[in-house]
Design an enzyme around this catalytic site. Sequence first.
Site, PDB file in Angstrom:
ATOM      1  N   HIS A   1      42.805  51.862  14.406  1.00 31.08           N
ATOM      2  CA  HIS A   1      42.384  52.549  13.730  1.00 31.08           C
ATOM      3  C   HIS A   1      41.679  54.207  13.934  1.00 31.08           C
ATOM      4  O   HIS A   1      41.504  54.812  13.533  1.00 31.08           O
ATOM      5  CB  HIS A   1      41.585  52.144  13.195  1.00 31.08           C
ATOM      6  CG  HIS A   1      41.246  52.583  11.397  1.00 31.08           C
ATOM      7  ND1 HIS A   1      41.313  51.890  10.304  1.00 31.08           N
ATOM      8  CD2 HIS A   1      42.274  53.280  10.991  1.00 31.08           C
ATOM      9  CE1 HIS A   1      40.961  52.311   9.036  1.00 31.08           C
ATOM     10  NE2 HIS A   1      42.477  53.656   9.391  1.00 31.08           N
TER      11      HIS A   1
ATOM     12  N   ASP B   1      39.506  48.741   4.561  1.00 30.89           N
ATOM     13  CA  ASP B   1      39.485  48.619   5.592  1.00 30.89           C
ATOM     14  C   ASP B   1      37.953  47.907   5.527  1.00 30.89           C
ATOM     15  O   ASP B   1      37.275  47.911   4.182  1.00 30.89           O
ATOM     16  CB  ASP B   1      38.463  49.816   6.380  1.00 30.89           C
ATOM     17  CG  ASP B   1      39.028  49.245   7.762  1.00 30.89           C
ATOM     18  OD1 ASP B   1      38.986  48.545   8.355  1.00 30.89           O
ATOM     19  OD2 ASP B   1      38.918  50.512   8.598  1.00 30.89           O
TER      20      ASP B   1
ATOM     21  N   HIS C   1      35.686  48.243   7.515  1.00 31.92           N
ATOM     22  CA  HIS C   1      34.739  49.006   7.858  1.00 31.92           C
ATOM     23  C   HIS C   1      34.434  49.981   7.637  1.00 31.92           C
ATOM     24  O   HIS C   1      35.732  50.408   7.687  1.00 31.92           O
ATOM     25  CB  HIS C   1      34.951  48.611   9.430  1.00 31.92           C
ATOM     26  CG  HIS C   1      34.648  47.167  10.205  1.00 31.92           C
ATOM     27  ND1 HIS C   1      36.352  46.242  10.127  1.00 31.92           N
ATOM     28  CD2 HIS C   1      34.200  45.944  10.529  1.00 31.92           C
ATOM     29  CE1 HIS C   1      36.110  45.513  10.231  1.00 31.92           C
ATOM     30  NE2 HIS C   1      34.850  45.093  10.807  1.00 31.92           N
TER      31      HIS C   1
ATOM     32  N   ASP D   1      34.040  52.864   9.745  1.00 30.62           N
ATOM     33  CA  ASP D   1      34.558  53.438  11.108  1.00 30.62           C
ATOM     34  C   ASP D   1      33.879  54.770  10.976  1.00 30.62           C
ATOM     35  O   ASP D   1      33.829  55.905  11.220  1.00 30.62           O
ATOM     36  CB  ASP D   1      35.593  53.670  11.082  1.00 30.62           C
ATOM     37  CG  ASP D   1      36.626  52.204  10.849  1.00 30.62           C
ATOM     38  OD1 ASP D   1      35.870  51.288  11.567  1.00 30.62           O
ATOM     39  OD2 ASP D   1      37.821  52.803  11.241  1.00 30.62           O
TER      40      ASP D   1
ATOM     41  N   HIS E   1      37.635  52.593  17.950  1.00 33.88           N
ATOM     42  CA  HIS E   1      38.576  52.395  16.447  1.00 33.88           C
ATOM     43  C   HIS E   1      37.310  52.187  15.163  1.00 33.88           C
ATOM     44  O   HIS E   1      37.757  52.672  13.687  1.00 33.88           O
ATOM     45  CB  HIS E   1      39.666  50.868  16.224  1.00 33.88           C
ATOM     46  CG  HIS E   1      38.855  49.870  16.453  1.00 33.88           C
ATOM     47  ND1 HIS E   1      39.048  48.740  16.287  1.00 33.88           N
ATOM     48  CD2 HIS E   1      37.220  49.081  16.759  1.00 33.88           C
ATOM     49  CE1 HIS E   1      38.285  47.574  16.500  1.00 33.88           C
ATOM     50  NE2 HIS E   1      37.755  48.193  16.632  1.00 33.88           N
TER      51      HIS E   1
ATOM     52  N   ASP F   1      43.995  49.252   6.900  1.00 37.88           N
ATOM     53  CA  ASP F   1      44.216  48.797   7.703  1.00 37.88           C
ATOM     54  C   ASP F   1      44.029  47.048   7.329  1.00 37.88           C
ATOM     55  O   ASP F   1      43.942  47.014   6.246  1.00 37.88           O
ATOM     56  CB  ASP F   1      42.507  48.384   8.197  1.00 37.88           C
ATOM     57  CG  ASP F   1      41.973  48.111   9.282  1.00 37.88           C
ATOM     58  OD1 ASP F   1      42.296  46.704  10.165  1.00 37.88           O
ATOM     59  OD2 ASP F   1      41.183  48.666  10.132  1.00 37.88           O
TER      60      ASP F   1
ATOM     61  N   ASP G   1      42.753  44.570   7.778  1.00 43.65           N
ATOM     62  CA  ASP G   1      41.789  43.838   7.954  1.00 43.65           C
ATOM     63  C   ASP G   1      40.859  44.036   6.693  1.00 43.65           C
ATOM     64  O   ASP G   1      39.740  43.618   6.339  1.00 43.65           O
ATOM     65  CB  ASP G   1      40.132  43.789   9.139  1.00 43.65           C
ATOM     66  CG  ASP G   1      40.108  45.003   9.066  1.00 43.65           C
ATOM     67  OD1 ASP G   1      40.223  45.903   8.277  1.00 43.65           O
ATOM     68  OD2 ASP G   1      39.342  45.166  10.156  1.00 43.65           O
TER      69      ASP G   1
ATOM     70  N   GLU H   1      45.861  48.407  13.257  1.00 49.35           N
ATOM     71  CA  GLU H   1      45.515  47.626  13.227  1.00 49.35           C
ATOM     72  C   GLU H   1      46.441  46.440  12.889  1.00 49.35           C
ATOM     73  O   GLU H   1      46.139  45.040  13.281  1.00 49.35           O
ATOM     74  CB  GLU H   1      44.320  47.429  12.432  1.00 49.35           C
ATOM     75  CG  GLU H   1      43.507  48.199  13.039  1.00 49.35           C
ATOM     76  CD  GLU H   1      42.247  48.494  14.143  1.00 49.35           C
ATOM     77  OE1 GLU H   1      43.085  46.848  14.907  1.00 49.35           O
ATOM     78  OE2 GLU H   1      41.767  49.333  14.447  1.00 49.35           O
TER      79      GLU H   1
END
Length: 308
Positions: free
Chosen positions: A99, A126, A128, A130, A143, A228, A230, A273
């Site tokens: 990412h 996502d 997260h 980030d 990332h 992403d 995840d 990712e």
Amino acid sequence: MKKTCSLLGAPIQTGASQPGCVMGPAALRTAGLARVLADLDWTVTDLGDLAIGPQTPLPHANPAIHDLAETRAWITILAQAAQEAARTHDLPVFMGGDHAMAAGTVSGIAAHAASLNRPLFVLWLDAHPDLHTLDTTTSGNLHGTPVAYFTAQPGFEAYPPLKHAVEPANICMMGIRSVDPAERDRITATGIEVHDMRALDETGVLAPLRAFLARVRAANGLLHVSFDVDFLDPAIAPAVGTTVPGGATFREAHLIMEELCDSTLVTSLDLVELNPFLDERGRTAKLIRDLTASLFGRRVLDRMTRSY
């Protein structure tokens, strides 16, 4: 005329902790992404993969940071390529790669939006946020920094100079469920709209998504979606190095993509990712392919419009 789509590979894994993301673009190609989009009546151009050469190491005061010079080079080349892809195609797709690539793709798309005198909005799907800076990351995995960079937070002197920042008010994050203290503070300070998984459990995905899309439409904005792997629950998408339990379900993810398609607002897309080394017989790559197809117009049945 058919709408045009480009596929651009960004085999970057310098921002991640586990190797394997470098194979992400190849996995999406092997899963038949181009063919599926062409079957949906898009003109698809595969632009191949970007690459960087050897880099001279860049030191940083934060000793945890690794591959800083390489990540900086990726951001530079991706920003240029993303701006050009957006200029020449209706909906460019950037296939990652970790990412950290969004620091380049989003900054490049922001430059394109500025050239059209239109605001850029970002839907961040996502686990997260980030939102680390180079000073606050404790893992050193870059990332975790792209949103802080492209919203022009301080502490990025080692990254390429940012010409066009994204307004934090123009970002909507969905699926968030792993946030470090420094990122939590930055969310509060910037006012970025965040819908974590508890909020989505309470409201469902449609209400916040539709409210955000209404803001994009009212502003005549461009919409970049950064997806992403995840974001998804690892039970359905195991091929990611940063698995966090409790992610989006199969139907929640498809519903988001179907709603984005219906809105006709999406102008660029990150797929990041994907780590085929961690996959099960291409299961995650095929799911990402099918989710992308939903964004590009695949549906089970065309819904009739009724007047009352």
